[in-house]
Design a protein around this motif. Structure first.
Motif, PDB file in Angstrom:
ATOM      1  N   ASN A  85     -26.015  -4.122   0.769  1.00 48.59           N
ATOM      2  CA  ASN A  85     -24.698  -4.606   0.485  1.00 48.59           C
ATOM      3  C   ASN A  85     -23.969  -3.884  -0.582  1.00 48.59           C
ATOM      4  N   GLU A 187     -27.975 -15.603   3.327  1.00 48.72           N
ATOM      5  CA  GLU A 187     -27.819 -14.555   2.359  1.00 48.72           C
ATOM      6  C   GLU A 187     -28.911 -13.444   2.805  1.00 48.72           C
ATOM      7  N   TYR A 189     -28.191 -11.713   5.705  1.00 45.09           N
ATOM      8  CA  TYR A 189     -27.321 -10.884   6.340  1.00 45.09           C
ATOM      9  C   TYR A 189     -26.682  -9.875   5.620  1.00 45.09           C
ATOM     10  N   ARG A 190     -26.711  -8.502   6.188  1.00 43.01           N
ATOM     11  CA  ARG A 190     -26.011  -7.365   5.729  1.00 43.01           C
ATOM     12  C   ARG A 190     -24.738  -7.652   5.983  1.00 43.01           C
ATOM     13  N   SER A 191     -23.651  -7.624   4.896  1.00 40.49           N
ATOM     14  CA  SER A 191     -22.087  -7.903   5.156  1.00 40.49           C
ATOM     15  C   SER A 191     -21.770  -6.806   5.764  1.00 40.49           C
ATOM     16  N   LYS A 192     -21.916  -5.550   5.763  1.00 41.66           N
ATOM     17  CA  LYS A 192     -21.108  -4.490   6.495  1.00 41.66           C
ATOM     18  C   LYS A 192     -21.737  -4.419   7.926  1.00 41.66           C
ATOM     19  N   ARG A 195     -19.350  -7.420  10.507  1.00 36.06           N
ATOM     20  CA  ARG A 195     -17.994  -7.787  10.266  1.00 36.06           C
ATOM     21  C   ARG A 195     -17.201  -8.109  11.638  1.00 36.06           C
TER      22      ARG A 195
END
Length: 200
Positions: A85, A187, A189-192, A195
């Motif tokens: 992240n 928490e 999860y990979r934010s990018k 999307r």
């Protein structure tokens, strides 16, 4: 076809400790990426050794034990969701690969790296596209990384059963994306990578 052609050629050039390097889990929406480095005795035959993606989960588990038992040295490292992240998946993967090489119990003097990137390695190295289908050392590393990552997915599934991670291993299947839309991310999860949740 897996042969020790690359390893043998490097030994003929004067290298004495050649390791293979690979990763698992660059594509999933959640969890860390796993990277492994593995050094095998040149010529060692491990029955059924192949690119981890071409093997069943049961076969990978059996081969994992054979690799661990017979390897000269091996190391598996995780690149965290936090690092993914903060930077990006490629940087995190390469960092984990470098740490896996550095963590070998026997110091490597050359690294064969699956893929097309060698950024940041401090020892002589070579990128090998589809290396896990040609080099036993890389194939062994791919299995170590994949089994480690799959075992971690089982732990993530136990902690967060609503997402179904044990089944899809974190990849963006329809069922996984539907669960994310229903429950929202946590928490792991990979934010990018998520999307799509922002799309209306």
């Amino acid at each position: 076809m897996l042969t020790y052609e690359l390893e043998t050629a490097l030994e003929n050039e004067g290298y004495h400790a050649v390791c293979g390097v690979d990763e698992a889990g660059r594509g999933p929406l959640c969890g860390p990426v796993a990277a492994a480095a593995c050094m095998l005795p040149t010529g060692l035959v491990i029955e059924g050794l192949n690119d981890s993606k071409k093997l069943t989960e049961k076969k990978r588990e059996l081969l994992y034990d054979e690799i661990v038992k017979n390897a000269i040295a091996y190391c598996v490292v995780l690149g965290s969701v936090e690092e993914i992240n903060e930077t990006d998946i490629l940087s995190t993967t390469l960092h984990a690969m470098r740490r896996a090489v550095d963590g070998l119990q026997v110091k490597a003097d050359f690294a064969l790296i699956d893929g097309n990137q060698t950024r940041g390695f401090t020892i002589p190295c070579r990128a090998v596209v589809h290396g896990d289908a040609t080099s036993p050392s890389i194939a062994a590393a791919s299995i170590l990384a994949k089994v480690t990552r799959d075992r971690l997915c089982a732990e993530l599934d136990a902690a967060h059963p609503e997402y179904g991670i044990a089944k899809h291993k974190g990849y963006g299947t329809k069922a996984h994306m539907d669960a994310l839309r229903k429950y929202g991310p946590c928490e792991i999860y990979r934010s990018k990578f998520i999307r799509f949740l922002d799309e209306k």
